[in-house]
Design a protein around this motif. Structure first.
Motif, PDB file in Angstrom:
ATOM      1  N   SER A 142      -5.324   2.941   1.682  1.00  0.00           N
ATOM      2  CA  SER A 142      -5.384   1.477   1.792  1.00  0.00           C
ATOM      3  C   SER A 142      -4.411   0.916   2.817  1.00  0.00           C
ATOM      4  CB  SER A 142      -5.189   0.824   0.420  1.00  0.00           C
ATOM      5  OG  SER A 142      -3.904   1.120  -0.085  1.00  0.00           O
ATOM      6  N   GLY A 143      -3.455   1.735   3.291  1.00  0.00           N
ATOM      7  CA  GLY A 143      -2.553   1.264   4.346  1.00  0.00           C
ATOM      8  C   GLY A 143      -3.022   1.636   5.736  1.00  0.00           C
TER       9      GLY A 143
ATOM     10  N   ARG B 130       4.869   1.434   0.526  1.00  0.00           N
ATOM     11  CA  ARG B 130       5.647   1.803  -0.663  1.00  0.00           C
ATOM     12  C   ARG B 130       6.551   3.008  -0.390  1.00  0.00           C
ATOM     13  NH1 ARG B 130       0.755   0.411  -3.744  1.00  0.00           N
ATOM     14  NH2 ARG B 130       0.135   2.563  -4.102  1.00  0.00           N
TER      15      ARG B 130
ATOM     16  N   LEU C 220       5.100   5.908   8.107  1.00  0.00           N
ATOM     17  CA  LEU C 220       4.852   5.008   9.229  1.00  0.00           C
ATOM     18  C   LEU C 220       5.937   5.235  10.285  1.00  0.00           C
ATOM     19  CD1 LEU C 220       4.136   1.812   7.101  1.00  0.00           C
ATOM     20  CD2 LEU C 220       2.451   3.022   8.497  1.00  0.00           C
TER      21      LEU C 220
ATOM     22  N   ASN D 128       0.859  -1.182   0.000  1.00  0.00           N
ATOM     23  CA  ASN D 128       0.000   0.000   0.000  1.00  0.00           C
ATOM     24  C   ASN D 128       0.897   1.234   0.000  1.00  0.00           C
ATOM     25  OD1 ASN D 128       0.613   0.938   2.777  1.00  0.00           O
ATOM     26  ND2 ASN D 128      -0.282  -1.023   3.346  1.00  0.00           N
ATOM     27  N   PRO D 129       0.319   2.426  -0.212  1.00  0.00           N
ATOM     28  CA  PRO D 129       1.181   3.611  -0.366  1.00  0.00           C
ATOM     29  C   PRO D 129       2.083   3.883   0.838  1.00  0.00           C
ATOM     30  CG  PRO D 129      -1.027   4.116  -1.135  1.00  0.00           C
ATOM     31  CD  PRO D 129      -1.099   2.755  -0.501  1.00  0.00           C
ATOM     32  N   LEU D 130       1.634   3.564   2.051  1.00  0.00           N
ATOM     33  CA  LEU D 130       2.487   3.829   3.224  1.00  0.00           C
ATOM     34  C   LEU D 130       3.706   2.918   3.220  1.00  0.00           C
ATOM     35  CD1 LEU D 130      -0.192   4.327   6.024  1.00  0.00           C
ATOM     36  CD2 LEU D 130       1.298   6.073   5.039  1.00  0.00           C
TER      37      LEU D 130
END
Lengths: 285, 163
Positions: free
Chosen positions: B133-134, A105, B61, A101-103
């Motif tokens: 989506s994350g 990635r 993150l 997912n983008p995070l």
């Protein structure tokens, strides 16, 4: 007891020096999606964390002699911003959009995804059909290894403990194309159950120059060479390839785990390869 | 053997925050230990997105970032957006659309959405869905969250037209 130190290298030479001196204890930290997780799990307890995440020397993407060199420390997100990659390797570019997912990635690097040597690493099947190589550098030398020879087992590679994976080398395809199809239980943060990539050229409707690879069906990502040979010269019609596609079973050795059974992986591998071949050939699926 | 400590300064919500940390300390733990508890610790493994902050302009993150990797860099948490009296359009839209239930995932969603709108002021619903989506929500589902982000984008545009 945990015992870690931290190094922010000024250049690649500092990284190579650290690996030369501390060997496998000099642990390469880039996106942190794997290494920091291993530390929290207790799988890794000591080491010098060598932060290569902002090292310009490992963040270049360039083309030379029809070969694209991709720096190991480029994140998947950064690769998706590269117009050079989009133009020269659209199949790889498109497949990277399916990566997690983008995070993730934004953190995970191409070098880390390869060097971690997960059997289900998402960048690897497409890189295998593109016949990519990896450049391994050490103090005073380097060598270039075929990606298909790089993996030894889950989490294990032929990387020596004084070496660093510096870049991925990919020949720019002159003809044909490659595509990547991934099946997982959930999109987003999903870990694929099984993945496949195929590259093919059609000559008078017949399959030639096949390259097929799979992830998640053996201790390492694999090139499916039996399958490639069995399908060579056939037309891409379900009734024609129905028997020959079974050769694929010789290329794989799946296990059952929480994500799927070995039987399911064997069955879905054939479907995935056919789908990847049809997509690569530009046929509707 | 004593663990080595390293000095660092992270600019959090435009204020320098200095400290001494162990090499393996995550940015997430560093922030929470310095009272930025609005940054949520969910899975601590990169799977849920609750710990998302904006690091040098990118949704990041914080559980997968070593604190020392953020040394000298700028971090924004959800508290940089606004407070109850002066809410950011994203916050107002989350309230209006009831895109919050237990609220644990909300700081992460807001930071992901903020970074998205800073980069792409008019995302399609599909782009919004892909971008978030994350970030996992286990209460409300995602429709209201997508509605809220879409509405916030429109509100920001309207405000800039009036200005």
């Amino acid at each position: 007891m945990r015992d870690f130190r931290f190094l922010k290298p000024d250049g690649l030479s500092d990284v190579l020096e650290a690996r030369d001196g501390e060997r496998e204890n000099a642990r390469i930290l880039a996106g942190g999606t794997n290494l920091l997780s291993y530390i929290k799990m207790g799988r890794v307890k000591t080491g010098l964390l060598v932060d290569i995440s902002r090292l310009d020397e490992l963040k270049k993407i360039e083309e030379q002699d029809s070969m694209l060199s991709i720096g190991a420390s480029l994140t998947i997100g950064e690769l998706l911003e590269s117009t050079l990659l989009r133009r020269q390797l659209p199949c790889l570019f498109e497949s990277l959009k399916l990566f997690a997912n983008p995070l993730i990635r934004g953190k995970a690097t191409i070098g880390g995804n390869i060097a971690d040597a997960s059997p289900i690493a998402d960048t690897v099947p497409i890189l295998l059909v593109l016949e990519a190589k990896v450049r391994l550098k050490k103090k005073g030398g380097e060598r270039i290894v075929e990606l298909s020879d790089f993996f030894v087992g889950p989490g294990r590679t032929t990387l020596e403990d004084d070496e660093v994976l510096s870049d991925v080398l990919i020949p720019v395809p002159k003809e044909g194309d490659a595509t990547f199809v991934k099946i997982g239980l959930r999109r987003g943060t999903v870990c694929s159950v099984t993945s496949a990539a195929a590259r093919v050229r059609l000559e008078q409707g017949k399959l030639t120059n096949l390259r097929v690879s799979l992830g998640g069906v053996a201790p390492t990502p694999v090139r499916a060479r039996h399958c490639e040979q069995a399908l060579e010269g056939l037309t891409l019609e379900d009734r024609v390839i129905a028997g020959s596609i079974k050769a694929l079973q010789k290329d794989i050795n799946p296990i059952s785990d929480v994500r799927g059974s070995a039987e399911y992986r064997r069955a879905v591998s054939e479907k995935l390869v056919v789908r990847a071949l049809k997509q690569a050939a530009g046929m509707e699926v | 053997m004593e663990n080595k400590l390293y000095e660092l300064t992270v600019y959090v919500n435009d204020r320098p925050v200095s400290g001494k940390v162990r090499a393996e300390k995550t940015l997430l733990d560093f922030l929470r230990e310095n009272n930025f508890t609005e940054v949520k610790k969910g899975c601590d493994n990169g799977d849920c997105g609750a710990c998302t902050v904006i690091l040098d302009g990118k949704a990041t993150l914080s559980c997968c970032t070593a604190a020392l990797q953020a040394d000298g860099r700028r971090v924004y948490t959800v508290k940089s957006l606004g407070d109850w009296e002066t809410m950011h359009p994203l916050q107002s839209a989350f309230v209006k659309h009831e895109a919050v239930q237990c609220g644990f995932c909300t700081p992460g969603f807001l930071m992901t959405a903020k970074a998205l709108l800073d980069r792409n002021p008019h995302p399609s619903r599909e782009e919004i869905r892909e971008e978030i989506s994350g970030n996992l929500c286990r209460c409300t589902g995602y429709v209201k969250i997508v509605d809220a982000i879409e509405d916030a984008a429109a509100a920001i545009e309207e405000a800039s037209r009036e200005a």
